[in-house]
Write a protein that holds these residues in place. Structure first.
Motif, PDB file in Angstrom:
ATOM      1  N   ARG A  70       0.922  -1.193   0.029  1.00  0.00           N
ATOM      2  CA  ARG A  70      -0.123   0.375  -0.262  1.00  0.00           C
ATOM      3  C   ARG A  70       0.902   0.998   0.525  1.00  0.00           C
ATOM      4  O   ARG A  70      -0.059   2.087  -0.011  1.00  0.00           O
ATOM      5  CB  ARG A  70      -0.919  -0.182   1.454  1.00  0.00           C
ATOM      6  CG  ARG A  70      -2.647  -1.338   0.919  1.00  0.00           C
ATOM      7  CD  ARG A  70      -3.089  -0.284   0.554  1.00  0.00           C
ATOM      8  NE  ARG A  70      -4.325  -1.548  -0.139  1.00  0.00           N
ATOM      9  CZ  ARG A  70      -5.197  -1.516  -1.138  1.00  0.00           C
ATOM     10  NH1 ARG A  70      -4.606  -0.796  -2.015  1.00  0.00           N
ATOM     11  NH2 ARG A  70      -5.966  -2.399  -0.905  1.00  0.00           N
ATOM     12  N   ASP A  71       1.687   0.947   0.451  1.00  0.00           N
ATOM     13  CA  ASP A  71       3.245   2.338   0.205  1.00  0.00           C
ATOM     14  C   ASP A  71       4.350   1.746  -0.171  1.00  0.00           C
ATOM     15  O   ASP A  71       4.646   1.134   0.030  1.00  0.00           O
ATOM     16  CB  ASP A  71       3.123   2.842   1.577  1.00  0.00           C
ATOM     17  CG  ASP A  71       4.421   4.093   1.344  1.00  0.00           C
ATOM     18  OD1 ASP A  71       4.392   4.305   1.139  1.00  0.00           O
ATOM     19  OD2 ASP A  71       4.268   4.709   3.769  1.00  0.00           O
ATOM     20  N   PHE A 101       7.448   2.987  -0.027  1.00  0.00           N
ATOM     21  CA  PHE A 101       7.981   3.727   0.595  1.00  0.00           C
ATOM     22  C   PHE A 101       8.702   2.088   1.475  1.00  0.00           C
ATOM     23  O   PHE A 101       9.426   1.550   2.306  1.00  0.00           O
ATOM     24  CB  PHE A 101       8.363   4.452   1.378  1.00  0.00           C
ATOM     25  CG  PHE A 101       8.455   5.867   0.731  1.00  0.00           C
ATOM     26  CD1 PHE A 101       9.371   6.060  -0.515  1.00  0.00           C
ATOM     27  CD2 PHE A 101       6.867   6.598   0.277  1.00  0.00           C
ATOM     28  CE1 PHE A 101       9.269   7.628  -0.504  1.00  0.00           C
ATOM     29  CE2 PHE A 101       7.290   7.514  -0.542  1.00  0.00           C
ATOM     30  CZ  PHE A 101       8.093   8.427  -1.354  1.00  0.00           C
ATOM     31  N   SER A 102       7.940   1.100   1.399  1.00  0.00           N
ATOM     32  CA  SER A 102       7.639  -0.098   1.863  1.00  0.00           C
ATOM     33  C   SER A 102       8.380  -0.671   1.370  1.00  0.00           C
ATOM     34  O   SER A 102       9.054  -2.421   1.702  1.00  0.00           O
ATOM     35  CB  SER A 102       6.088  -0.514   2.156  1.00  0.00           C
ATOM     36  OG  SER A 102       5.066  -0.104   2.696  1.00  0.00           O
ATOM     37  N   HIS A 149       1.496  -1.586 -12.005  1.00  0.00           N
ATOM     38  CA  HIS A 149       1.059  -0.565 -10.128  1.00  0.00           C
ATOM     39  C   HIS A 149       0.055   0.740 -11.585  1.00  0.00           C
ATOM     40  O   HIS A 149       0.873   0.379 -12.263  1.00  0.00           O
ATOM     41  CB  HIS A 149       2.142   0.535  -9.463  1.00  0.00           C
ATOM     42  CG  HIS A 149       1.953   1.603  -9.215  1.00  0.00           C
ATOM     43  ND1 HIS A 149       1.105   1.418  -8.004  1.00  0.00           N
ATOM     44  CD2 HIS A 149       1.855   2.381  -9.731  1.00  0.00           C
ATOM     45  CE1 HIS A 149       0.685   3.094  -7.773  1.00  0.00           C
ATOM     46  NE2 HIS A 149       1.374   3.988  -8.826  1.00  0.00           N
ATOM     47  N   LYS A 189      -3.112   5.428  -6.788  1.00  0.00           N
ATOM     48  CA  LYS A 189      -0.942   5.594  -5.797  1.00  0.00           C
ATOM     49  C   LYS A 189      -0.728   4.677  -5.453  1.00  0.00           C
ATOM     50  O   LYS A 189       0.254   4.728  -4.522  1.00  0.00           O
ATOM     51  CB  LYS A 189      -1.205   6.563  -5.628  1.00  0.00           C
ATOM     52  CG  LYS A 189      -1.881   8.181  -6.182  1.00  0.00           C
ATOM     53  CD  LYS A 189      -0.096   8.561  -8.030  1.00  0.00           C
ATOM     54  CE  LYS A 189      -1.198   9.341  -9.044  1.00  0.00           C
ATOM     55  NZ  LYS A 189      -0.636   8.866 -10.167  1.00  0.00           N
ATOM     56  N   ASP A 190      -1.888   4.038  -4.687  1.00  0.00           N
ATOM     57  CA  ASP A 190      -1.442   3.384  -2.569  1.00  0.00           C
ATOM     58  C   ASP A 190      -1.529   1.718  -3.191  1.00  0.00           C
ATOM     59  O   ASP A 190      -1.836   0.756  -1.920  1.00  0.00           O
ATOM     60  CB  ASP A 190      -2.794   3.282  -2.034  1.00  0.00           C
ATOM     61  CG  ASP A 190      -2.224   4.964  -1.482  1.00  0.00           C
ATOM     62  OD1 ASP A 190      -1.157   5.326  -1.366  1.00  0.00           O
ATOM     63  OD2 ASP A 190      -3.367   5.582  -1.140  1.00  0.00           O
TER      64      ASP A 190
END
Length: 139
Positions: free
Chosen positions: A88-89, A91-92, A121, A126-127
């Motif tokens: 979901r992110d 940056f994960s 994606h 965006k998530d």
């Protein structure tokens, strides 16, 4: 006159498949997250840490995995994949690269060796980043 006997009931339908199918069963914890680290199958670079993604069933068409030059030359071909890690992110991720836009989609590749695409994606959402279980290794 006597009423005709009712036909026997049909046999029961088979039980639905569990959410985590056999290929993914040993990779998903009780909370639905990845138990093991997700790594590039070519170079071993770590893509996701354990617990960073959620198991998701979604049919997505990904281009066939090839070296970058061969993929550009071939310009097509795909594979429909169902089992994914949903992140979901952005940056994960420990280590992931993105292709140029292909319509409203970017494909995920290994940031170190550019193997891929390992995931998908959609720019409209965006998530949501999907990493195909069949395209990565787990350790």
């Amino acid at each position: 006159p006597a009423a005709a006997a009712a036909p026997p009931p049909p046999p029961p339908a088979p039980a639905p498949a569990p959410a985590a199918e056999p290929r993914s069963a040993e990779l998903v914890c009780a909370q639905g997250r990845n138990l093991k680290a997700v790594v590039c199958p070519r170079c071993g670079s770590r893509v996701l840490l354990p617990g960073a993604a959620t198991f998701a069933l979604r049919e997505l068409l990904l281009p066939v995995m090839r070296k970058k030059a061969a993929a550009a030359a071939a310009g097509g071909g795909g594979e429909l994949l169902r089992e994914h890690w949903l992140v979901r992110d952005m940056f994960s991720f420990e280590n992931v690269g993105f292709t140029r836009d292909v319509g409203n989609v970017k494909f995920l590749v290994c940031a170190d060796c550019e193997a891929g695409p390992i995931g998908w994606h959609c720019l409209d959402d965006k998530d949501s980043f999907y990493v195909a279980l069949e395209r990565v290794a787990h350790e």
